[in-house]
Design a protein around this motif. Structure first.
Motif, PDB file in Angstrom:
ATOM      1  N   ALA A 228      -0.295  -5.130   4.753  1.00 19.82           N
ATOM      2  CA  ALA A 228       0.071  -3.885   4.069  1.00 19.82           C
ATOM      3  C   ALA A 228       0.945  -3.024   4.985  1.00 19.82           C
ATOM      4  CB  ALA A 228      -1.189  -3.111   3.679  1.00 19.82           C
ATOM      5  N   HIS A 229       1.973  -2.486   4.436  1.00 20.49           N
ATOM      6  CA  HIS A 229       2.902  -1.554   5.098  1.00 20.49           C
ATOM      7  C   HIS A 229       3.109  -1.773   6.610  1.00 20.49           C
ATOM      8  CE1 HIS A 229      -0.932   0.559   5.705  1.00 20.49           C
ATOM      9  NE2 HIS A 229      -1.025   0.756   4.417  1.00 20.49           N
ATOM     10  N   PRO A 230       3.660  -2.917   7.004  1.00 22.59           N
ATOM     11  CA  PRO A 230       3.943  -3.147   8.438  1.00 22.59           C
ATOM     12  C   PRO A 230       4.946  -2.145   8.993  1.00 22.59           C
ATOM     13  CG  PRO A 230       5.086  -4.771   7.082  1.00 22.59           C
ATOM     14  CD  PRO A 230       4.158  -4.015   6.170  1.00 22.59           C
TER      15      PRO A 230
ATOM     16  N   GLN B  38      -8.497  -4.844  -3.167  1.00 21.41           N
ATOM     17  CA  GLN B  38      -9.135  -4.189  -2.023  1.00 21.41           C
ATOM     18  C   GLN B  38      -8.132  -4.194  -0.866  1.00 21.41           C
ATOM     19  OE1 GLN B  38     -12.124  -6.646  -0.151  1.00 21.41           O
ATOM     20  NE2 GLN B  38     -13.670  -5.044  -0.349  1.00 21.41           N
ATOM     21  N   GLU B  39      -8.105  -3.124  -0.110  1.00 23.46           N
ATOM     22  CA  GLU B  39      -7.275  -3.071   1.101  1.00 23.46           C
ATOM     23  C   GLU B  39      -8.237  -3.101   2.281  1.00 23.46           C
ATOM     24  OE1 GLU B  39      -5.053   0.567   1.623  1.00 23.46           O
ATOM     25  OE2 GLU B  39      -3.777  -0.318   3.160  1.00 23.46           O
ATOM     26  N   VAL B  40      -8.279  -4.224   2.948  1.00 22.68           N
ATOM     27  CA  VAL B  40      -9.267  -4.412   4.001  1.00 22.68           C
ATOM     28  C   VAL B  40      -8.627  -4.194   5.356  1.00 22.68           C
ATOM     29  CG1 VAL B  40     -11.053  -5.941   4.899  1.00 22.68           C
ATOM     30  CG2 VAL B  40     -10.248  -6.226   2.550  1.00 22.68           C
TER      31      VAL B  40
ATOM     32  N   VAL C 111       1.021  -3.514  -6.860  1.00 25.10           N
ATOM     33  CA  VAL C 111      -0.083  -4.316  -6.314  1.00 25.10           C
ATOM     34  C   VAL C 111      -0.939  -3.585  -5.269  1.00 25.10           C
ATOM     35  CG1 VAL C 111       1.179  -6.459  -6.775  1.00 25.10           C
ATOM     36  CG2 VAL C 111       1.316  -5.433  -4.493  1.00 25.10           C
ATOM     37  N   HIS C 112      -0.653  -2.320  -5.033  1.00 18.36           N
ATOM     38  CA  HIS C 112      -1.427  -1.585  -4.010  1.00 18.36           C
ATOM     39  C   HIS C 112      -1.513  -0.113  -4.421  1.00 18.36           C
ATOM     40  CE1 HIS C 112      -1.751  -0.552   0.616  1.00 18.36           C
ATOM     41  NE2 HIS C 112      -2.611   0.139  -0.111  1.00 18.36           N
ATOM     42  N   SER C 113      -2.736   0.350  -4.718  1.00 15.87           N
ATOM     43  CA  SER C 113      -2.899   1.753  -5.110  1.00 15.87           C
ATOM     44  C   SER C 113      -4.331   2.219  -4.839  1.00 15.87           C
ATOM     45  CB  SER C 113      -2.610   1.924  -6.603  1.00 15.87           C
ATOM     46  OG  SER C 113      -3.712   1.428  -7.353  1.00 15.87           O
ATOM     47  N   HIS C 114      -4.469   3.519  -4.777  1.00 15.77           N
ATOM     48  CA  HIS C 114      -5.794   4.114  -4.577  1.00 15.77           C
ATOM     49  C   HIS C 114      -6.119   4.984  -5.791  1.00 15.77           C
ATOM     50  CE1 HIS C 114      -6.090   2.547  -0.470  1.00 15.77           C
ATOM     51  NE2 HIS C 114      -4.771   2.637  -0.531  1.00 15.77           N
ATOM     52  N   ILE C 115      -6.097   4.334  -6.933  1.00 19.24           N
ATOM     53  CA  ILE C 115      -6.262   5.028  -8.219  1.00 19.24           C
ATOM     54  C   ILE C 115      -7.724   5.140  -8.641  1.00 19.24           C
ATOM     55  CG2 ILE C 115      -5.964   2.935  -9.628  1.00 19.24           C
ATOM     56  CD1 ILE C 115      -4.316   4.701 -11.600  1.00 19.24           C
TER      57      ILE C 115
ATOM     58  N   PRO D   6      -8.996  -0.089  -3.150  1.00 24.19           N
ATOM     59  CA  PRO D   6      -9.691   0.887  -2.303  1.00 24.19           C
ATOM     60  C   PRO D   6      -9.790   0.391  -0.859  1.00 24.19           C
ATOM     61  CG  PRO D   6     -10.966   0.363  -4.272  1.00 24.19           C
ATOM     62  CD  PRO D   6      -9.852  -0.621  -4.208  1.00 24.19           C
ATOM     63  N   HIS D   7      -9.838   1.344   0.055  1.00 24.70           N
ATOM     64  CA  HIS D   7     -10.020   0.994   1.467  1.00 24.70           C
ATOM     65  C   HIS D   7     -11.389   0.348   1.658  1.00 24.70           C
ATOM     66  CE1 HIS D   7      -6.506   3.040   3.021  1.00 24.70           C
ATOM     67  NE2 HIS D   7      -6.804   4.117   2.332  1.00 24.70           N
ATOM     68  N   HIS D   8     -11.406  -0.626   2.560  1.00 25.24           N
ATOM     69  CA  HIS D   8     -12.677  -1.250   2.945  1.00 25.24           C
ATOM     70  C   HIS D   8     -12.649  -1.469   4.446  1.00 25.24           C
ATOM     71  CE1 HIS D   8     -16.338  -3.523   2.651  1.00 25.24           C
ATOM     72  NE2 HIS D   8     -15.784  -4.653   3.054  1.00 25.24           N
TER      73      HIS D   8
ATOM     74  N   SER E  60       3.245   0.830  -4.324  1.00 20.03           N
ATOM     75  CA  SER E  60       3.238   2.286  -4.126  1.00 20.03           C
ATOM     76  C   SER E  60       2.292   2.751  -3.016  1.00 20.03           C
ATOM     77  CB  SER E  60       2.867   2.993  -5.425  1.00 20.03           C
ATOM     78  OG  SER E  60       1.477   2.867  -5.669  1.00 20.03           O
ATOM     79  N   ASP E  61       1.121   2.115  -2.902  1.00 19.99           N
ATOM     80  CA  ASP E  61       0.065   2.648  -2.033  1.00 19.99           C
ATOM     81  C   ASP E  61      -0.190   4.118  -2.399  1.00 19.99           C
ATOM     82  OD1 ASP E  61      -1.871   2.846  -0.094  1.00 19.99           O
ATOM     83  OD2 ASP E  61      -0.502   2.819   1.611  1.00 19.99           O
ATOM     84  N   ALA E  62      -0.037   4.427  -3.700  1.00 26.17           N
ATOM     85  CA  ALA E  62      -0.203   5.819  -4.150  1.00 26.17           C
ATOM     86  C   ALA E  62      -1.651   6.267  -3.966  1.00 26.17           C
ATOM     87  CB  ALA E  62       0.192   5.944  -5.620  1.00 26.17           C
ATOM     88  N   HIS E  63      -1.793   7.511  -3.483  1.00 24.53           N
ATOM     89  CA  HIS E  63      -3.118   8.112  -3.320  1.00 24.53           C
ATOM     90  C   HIS E  63      -3.325   9.274  -4.287  1.00 24.53           C
ATOM     91  CE1 HIS E  63      -3.205   5.761   0.363  1.00 24.53           C
ATOM     92  NE2 HIS E  63      -4.400   6.218   0.674  1.00 24.53           N
ATOM     93  N   ASN E  64      -2.226   9.822  -4.800  1.00 23.28           N
ATOM     94  CA  ASN E  64      -2.297  10.994  -5.677  1.00 23.28           C
ATOM     95  C   ASN E  64      -0.947  11.151  -6.379  1.00 23.28           C
ATOM     96  OD1 ASN E  64      -0.524  12.345  -3.772  1.00 23.28           O
ATOM     97  ND2 ASN E  64      -2.326  12.597  -2.473  1.00 23.28           N
TER      98      ASN E  64
HETATM   99 FE   FE2 Z   1      -3.439   1.759   0.887  1.00 27.99          FE
END
Ligand code: FE2
Length: 254
Positions: A135-137, A79-81, A4-8, A41-43, A193-197
């Motif tokens: 997200a990720h506390p 979106q990750e705000v 549910v969380h990625s930067h793909i 994506p980051h916002h 994951s919050d995967a970025h790469n």
């Molecule tokens: Fe993230």
């Protein structure tokens, strides 16, 4: 499995730089057993602005590319705000995009503190019929120092998403231990994951679930995986499942 969380999405933030990077990430996700992934994506984080309409366009384009390359992964918009004082105005203006267009919104705190208005804003977000997910506390230094602040936010209706890499130990021992403490205290609702790469910030979902299986048992794994499914279906997540905790061995800090 749903992530549910990625930067793909390519070329929108500090995640995938190019379409080729995004395709590589998609292949890595599939190899981990992920079938559906929410692009978040980051916002408003001071570096990136990605409003709802632009994310919808990018998600459409990436799904087309994945179909073309016959990669069995479905990308949903999200979106990750970064938390900001005018969040509600942003929502009313149509800039904010809930996860998979449900009632769930992903909120990122600054890494080193919790703004004073956080509790009130997370409450006001719920008055809009939305459910805030922090997200990720486990990577927030103020929450590490004062975990009761996280307890208070969750007791007032916020949910939390732990990052798989944190549980897998990729951010160090302190963050791994805090992640396990959060799970043990029943204050975690989702693993993502919050995967970025595919290198320094990869998926690590399998590794994380292996740790959870070992420390807390298969019921815990089931609840987290099921919660991601329930989220995408816009249904209510499991909030409190003490029976899933097999062992109590992490310090009772809450
Ligand atoms: Fe993230």
């Amino acid at each position: 499995m749903i992530d549910v969380h990625s930067h793909i999405l390519p070329s929108v933030d500090d995640g995938a730089k190019t379409l080729a990077d995004a395709i590589e990430m998609a292949k890595a996700a599939v190899a981990e057993g992920i079938t559906t992934i929410i692009a978040t994506p980051h916002h408003r984080n001071g570096a990136f602005e990605n409003d709802k309409s632009s994310i919808m366009e990018h998600v459409y384009a990436l799904n087309e590319a994945l179909q073309y390359h016959r990669i069995p992964l479905s990308v949903l918009p999200g979106q990750e705000v970064r938390i900001y004082g005018e969040w509600l105005d942003g929502y009313r203006d149509g800039d904010i995009l809930p996860l998979a267009e449900t009632k769930y919104v992903l909120i990122e705190l600054p890494s080193n503190h919790v703004p004073r208005y956080t509790e009130q804003l997370l409450f006001d977000i719920q008055l809009q019929g939305l459910v805030p997910i922090i997200a990720h506390p486990e990577r927030n230094s103020e929450l590490i120092e004062h975990p009761t602040k996280l307890y208070d936010l969750v007791k007032k209706g916020a949910l939390t998403q732990l990052t798989a890499g944190s549980i897998a130990g990729k951010f160090g021992k302190k963050i791994k231990n805090f992640s396990l403490q959060i799970i043990e205290a029943n204050l975690a609702h989702l693993i993502a994951s919050d995967a970025h790469n595919t290198t320094s910030r990869a998926f690590y979902m399998r590794e994380a679930y292996d740790v959870i299986q070992k420390q807390f048992g298969s019921q815990a794994v089931y609840v987290f995986r099921e919660n991601a499914e329930l989220l995408v279906a816009n249904e209510t997540l499991y909030k409190d499942a003490p029976e899933r905790i097999k062992k109590k061995k992490f310090l009772g800090i809450f």
